[in-house]
Design a protein around this motif. Structure first.
Motif, PDB file in Angstrom:
ATOM      1  N   SER A 166       0.828  -1.212   0.000  1.00 47.45           N
ATOM      2  CA  SER A 166       0.000   0.000   0.000  1.00 47.45           C
ATOM      3  C   SER A 166       0.859   1.257   0.000  1.00 47.45           C
ATOM      4  O   SER A 166       2.080   1.205   0.172  1.00 47.45           O
ATOM      5  CB  SER A 166      -0.903  -0.004   1.234  1.00 47.45           C
ATOM      6  N   PRO A 167       0.228   2.449  -0.152  1.00 50.24           N
ATOM      7  CA  PRO A 167       0.974   3.708  -0.107  1.00 50.24           C
ATOM      8  C   PRO A 167       1.687   3.956   1.225  1.00 50.24           C
ATOM      9  O   PRO A 167       2.598   4.798   1.282  1.00 50.24           O
ATOM     10  CB  PRO A 167      -0.112   4.768  -0.356  1.00 50.24           C
ATOM     11  N   ASP A 168       1.331   3.254   2.296  1.00 46.39           N
ATOM     12  CA  ASP A 168       2.040   3.413   3.567  1.00 46.39           C
ATOM     13  C   ASP A 168       3.489   2.944   3.469  1.00 46.39           C
ATOM     14  O   ASP A 168       4.347   3.420   4.224  1.00 46.39           O
ATOM     15  CB  ASP A 168       1.340   2.615   4.677  1.00 46.39           C
ATOM     16  N   PHE A 169       3.747   2.000   2.557  1.00 46.86           N
ATOM     17  CA  PHE A 169       5.089   1.415   2.467  1.00 46.86           C
ATOM     18  C   PHE A 169       5.618   1.473   1.028  1.00 46.86           C
ATOM     19  O   PHE A 169       6.146   2.478   0.598  1.00 46.86           O
ATOM     20  CB  PHE A 169       5.081  -0.019   3.010  1.00 46.86           C
ATOM     21  N   LEU A 170       5.477   0.385   0.263  1.00 46.51           N
ATOM     22  CA  LEU A 170       6.103   0.310  -1.061  1.00 46.51           C
ATOM     23  C   LEU A 170       5.316   1.028  -2.153  1.00 46.51           C
ATOM     24  O   LEU A 170       5.889   1.363  -3.197  1.00 46.51           O
ATOM     25  CB  LEU A 170       6.288  -1.165  -1.453  1.00 46.51           C
ATOM     26  N   GLY A 241      11.263   7.699   1.749  1.00 49.19           N
ATOM     27  CA  GLY A 241       9.935   8.264   1.889  1.00 49.19           C
ATOM     28  C   GLY A 241       8.923   7.359   2.556  1.00 49.19           C
ATOM     29  O   GLY A 241       7.718   7.595   2.456  1.00 49.19           O
ATOM     30  N   ILE A 242       9.382   6.319   3.249  1.00 47.27           N
ATOM     31  CA  ILE A 242       8.468   5.418   3.952  1.00 47.27           C
ATOM     32  C   ILE A 242       8.438   5.845   5.414  1.00 47.27           C
ATOM     33  O   ILE A 242       9.315   5.494   6.204  1.00 47.27           O
ATOM     34  CB  ILE A 242       8.913   3.947   3.824  1.00 47.27           C
ATOM     35  N   ARG A 243       7.433   6.623   5.773  1.00 49.11           N
ATOM     36  CA  ARG A 243       7.395   7.249   7.090  1.00 49.11           C
ATOM     37  C   ARG A 243       6.231   6.749   7.942  1.00 49.11           C
ATOM     38  O   ARG A 243       5.907   7.347   8.976  1.00 49.11           O
ATOM     39  CB  ARG A 243       7.327   8.777   6.943  1.00 49.11           C
ATOM     40  N   TYR A 244       5.572   5.697   7.503  1.00 51.60           N
ATOM     41  CA  TYR A 244       4.460   5.139   8.279  1.00 51.60           C
ATOM     42  C   TYR A 244       4.944   4.770   9.684  1.00 51.60           C
ATOM     43  O   TYR A 244       5.979   4.118   9.849  1.00 51.60           O
ATOM     44  CB  TYR A 244       3.896   3.899   7.594  1.00 51.60           C
ATOM     45  N   SER A 245       4.199   5.213  10.702  1.00 53.99           N
ATOM     46  CA  SER A 245       4.616   4.960  12.083  1.00 53.99           C
ATOM     47  C   SER A 245       3.380   4.764  12.940  1.00 53.99           C
ATOM     48  O   SER A 245       2.774   5.718  13.411  1.00 53.99           O
ATOM     49  CB  SER A 245       5.452   6.137  12.615  1.00 53.99           C
ATOM     50  N   GLN A 246       3.008   3.523  13.123  1.00 55.37           N
ATOM     51  CA  GLN A 246       1.861   3.199  13.962  1.00 55.37           C
ATOM     52  C   GLN A 246       2.306   3.192  15.423  1.00 55.37           C
ATOM     53  O   GLN A 246       3.080   2.352  15.857  1.00 55.37           O
ATOM     54  CB  GLN A 246       1.291   1.830  13.574  1.00 55.37           C
ATOM     55  N   ILE A 247       1.846   4.163  16.187  1.00 54.10           N
ATOM     56  CA  ILE A 247       2.241   4.279  17.585  1.00 54.10           C
ATOM     57  C   ILE A 247       1.215   3.559  18.468  1.00 54.10           C
ATOM     58  O   ILE A 247       0.016   3.820  18.401  1.00 54.10           O
ATOM     59  CB  ILE A 247       2.340   5.757  18.019  1.00 54.10           C
ATOM     60  N   ALA A 254       5.556   0.376  15.923  1.00 54.97           N
ATOM     61  CA  ALA A 254       5.283  -0.992  15.489  1.00 54.97           C
ATOM     62  C   ALA A 254       6.298  -1.488  14.466  1.00 54.97           C
ATOM     63  O   ALA A 254       6.599  -2.675  14.407  1.00 54.97           O
ATOM     64  CB  ALA A 254       3.873  -1.072  14.895  1.00 54.97           C
ATOM     65  N   VAL A 255       6.816  -0.608  13.618  1.00 53.69           N
ATOM     66  CA  VAL A 255       7.760  -0.989  12.571  1.00 53.69           C
ATOM     67  C   VAL A 255       9.065  -0.231  12.777  1.00 53.69           C
ATOM     68  O   VAL A 255       9.070   0.990  12.890  1.00 53.69           O
ATOM     69  CB  VAL A 255       7.193  -0.679  11.172  1.00 53.69           C
ATOM     70  N   GLY A 256      10.174  -0.950  12.824  1.00 54.21           N
ATOM     71  CA  GLY A 256      11.469  -0.319  13.042  1.00 54.21           C
ATOM     72  C   GLY A 256      11.884   0.577  11.889  1.00 54.21           C
ATOM     73  O   GLY A 256      11.411   0.444  10.756  1.00 54.21           O
ATOM     74  N   GLU A 257      12.809   1.497  12.182  1.00 51.65           N
ATOM     75  CA  GLU A 257      13.296   2.433  11.167  1.00 51.65           C
ATOM     76  C   GLU A 257      14.227   1.759  10.176  1.00 51.65           C
ATOM     77  O   GLU A 257      14.269   2.114   9.002  1.00 51.65           O
ATOM     78  CB  GLU A 257      14.025   3.608  11.835  1.00 51.65           C
ATOM     79  N   SER A 258      15.008   0.800  10.628  1.00 51.70           N
ATOM     80  CA  SER A 258      16.019   0.187   9.766  1.00 51.70           C
ATOM     81  C   SER A 258      15.513  -1.121   9.175  1.00 51.70           C
ATOM     82  O   SER A 258      14.635  -1.795   9.729  1.00 51.70           O
ATOM     83  CB  SER A 258      17.312  -0.057  10.544  1.00 51.70           C
ATOM     84  N   LEU A 259      16.092  -1.465   8.047  1.00 54.90           N
ATOM     85  CA  LEU A 259      15.736  -2.676   7.320  1.00 54.90           C
ATOM     86  C   LEU A 259      17.030  -3.321   6.835  1.00 54.90           C
ATOM     87  O   LEU A 259      17.860  -2.664   6.196  1.00 54.90           O
ATOM     88  CB  LEU A 259      14.851  -2.322   6.121  1.00 54.90           C
ATOM     89  N   ARG A 260      17.216  -4.585   7.176  1.00 50.71           N
ATOM     90  CA  ARG A 260      18.401  -5.300   6.724  1.00 50.71           C
ATOM     91  C   ARG A 260      18.044  -6.117   5.489  1.00 50.71           C
ATOM     92  O   ARG A 260      17.110  -6.921   5.513  1.00 50.71           O
ATOM     93  CB  ARG A 260      18.939  -6.225   7.819  1.00 50.71           C
ATOM     94  N   VAL A 261      18.793  -5.906   4.420  1.00 55.64           N
ATOM     95  CA  VAL A 261      18.573  -6.622   3.170  1.00 55.64           C
ATOM     96  C   VAL A 261      19.639  -7.711   3.040  1.00 55.64           C
ATOM     97  O   VAL A 261      20.837  -7.452   3.226  1.00 55.64           O
ATOM     98  CB  VAL A 261      18.635  -5.673   1.961  1.00 55.64           C
ATOM     99  N   GLU A 262      19.203  -8.931   2.723  1.00 57.62           N
ATOM    100  CA  GLU A 262      20.102 -10.080   2.606  1.00 57.62           C
ATOM    101  C   GLU A 262      19.878 -10.757   1.257  1.00 57.62           C
ATOM    102  O   GLU A 262      18.741 -11.108   0.919  1.00 57.62           O
ATOM    103  CB  GLU A 262      19.850 -11.080   3.740  1.00 57.62           C
ATOM    104  N   MET A 263      20.950 -10.953   0.512  1.00 57.22           N
ATOM    105  CA  MET A 263      20.844 -11.539  -0.828  1.00 57.22           C
ATOM    106  C   MET A 263      21.803 -12.702  -0.994  1.00 57.22           C
ATOM    107  O   MET A 263      22.961 -12.614  -0.604  1.00 57.22           O
ATOM    108  CB  MET A 263      21.146 -10.481  -1.898  1.00 57.22           C
ATOM    109  N   GLU A 264      21.297 -13.784  -1.557  1.00 55.98           N
ATOM    110  CA  GLU A 264      22.116 -14.918  -1.996  1.00 55.98           C
ATOM    111  C   GLU A 264      21.945 -14.988  -3.509  1.00 55.98           C
ATOM    112  O   GLU A 264      20.843 -15.251  -4.006  1.00 55.98           O
ATOM    113  CB  GLU A 264      21.651 -16.219  -1.340  1.00 55.98           C
TER     114      GLU A 264
END
Length: 276
Positions: A166-170, A241-247, A254-264
């Motif tokens: 949705s527009p809240d995220f991607l 620009g992903i600033r959704y923050s459900q308090i 509810a959702v952390g600020e950082s995102l770890r991306v892992e690729m094989e």
């Protein structure tokens, strides 16, 4: 013909057996005086004129590789056989030979890990992506281009996945494709590289470096050659620009600020994938 038989012969290779193109072979006598100088061909082979019988020091150099030195003993009647000289890449591990490599999505994965409620991790993966790796003659100039179908995100929960689209995220309706363009490498250790590039996500483009490990090269069942890589990076979702923050009532995001991306990543040599 006799000169051809007695001439200097040998080859220059990487530890994985790939040819080192245009290496320079310098031959000196025991006093350190240059006796001869040869260039390896595109196939890594060295072929030169005959050397007088004696003992020599041979120094092999190539751009981007550590030099190698060895002793060469030439008989008055025999050839000057250098054998196979193995060079190690300077500043990092060996990488696949130059050229185009196509990412195989069936044997690769692109995933992400986010913190949820500050307590646990939520893992997701993208099911549809494609890409191309170009290993440069100078590995530092290698490039990569990848395209990910944003709507293919899968965390194992339909309600959560629909919210992520949705527009809240991607915001996949407006920005259906996530792209990454890497434009160079820097060696960071004996088996690690940094890929420098730019990521476009949710309509925002931001510099993103990947921590890359090369896992090796080998044959595949279709007569081709495969190379494998592992890459990771950390993103801040607000950069894109992903600033959704459900308090929640307790004041926990509810959702952390950082995102770890892992690729094989597994890639096939050439500009297309074999037909299985």
């Amino acid at each position: 013909m006799m000169d051809d038989v007695r001439g200097l012969r040998g080859s220059v290779r990487t530890k994985d057996g790939w040819a080192v193109r245009n290496a320079i072979v310098t031959v000196t006598d025991l006093m350190g005086r240059q006796t001869a100088r040869f260039h390896a061909g595109e196939d890594g082979r060295v072929a030169g004129g005959p050397l007088p019988g004696g003992t020599y020091t041979v120094i092999v150099t190539a751009l981007g590789y550590e030099p190698a030195a060895s002793t060469l003993i030439v008989s008055s009647r025999g050839p000057a056989d250098l054998g196979t000289v193995v060079l190690s890449r300077a500043g990092g591990a060996e990488l696949p030979p130059p050229g185009v490599w196509t990412i195989d999505p069936v044997h690769s994965s692109v995933g992400a890990v986010a913190q949820h409620l500050g307590l646990s991790s939520v893992r997701g993966r993208f099911g549809a992506f494609e890409g191309r790796i170009e290993i440069g003659e100078r590995v530092e100039r290698s490039r990569v281009v990848a395209r990910i179908d944003a709507a293919s995100i899968d965390t194992g929960n339909k309600m959560r996945d629909d919210h992520l689209r949705s527009p809240d995220f991607l915001h996949v309706d407006a920005h259906p494709v996530i792209t990454y363009e890497g434009s160079g490498l820097t060696g960071t250790g004996p088996d690690r590289w940094t890929v420098h590039g730019r990521l476009t996500l949710n309509g925002h483009t931001h510099p993103v470096d990947l921590d890359l490990t090369y896992l090796g090269t080998g044959p595949d069942p279709w007569g081709g050659t495969r190379a494998a890589f592992r890459a990771t990076t950390e993103l801040n979702r607000r950069d894109f620009g992903i600033r959704y923050s459900q308090i929640l009532e307790a004041g926990v995001n509810a959702v952390g600020e950082s995102l770890r991306v892992e690729m094989e990543i597994q890639a096939a040599q050439g500009d297309s994938l074999p037909q299985a």
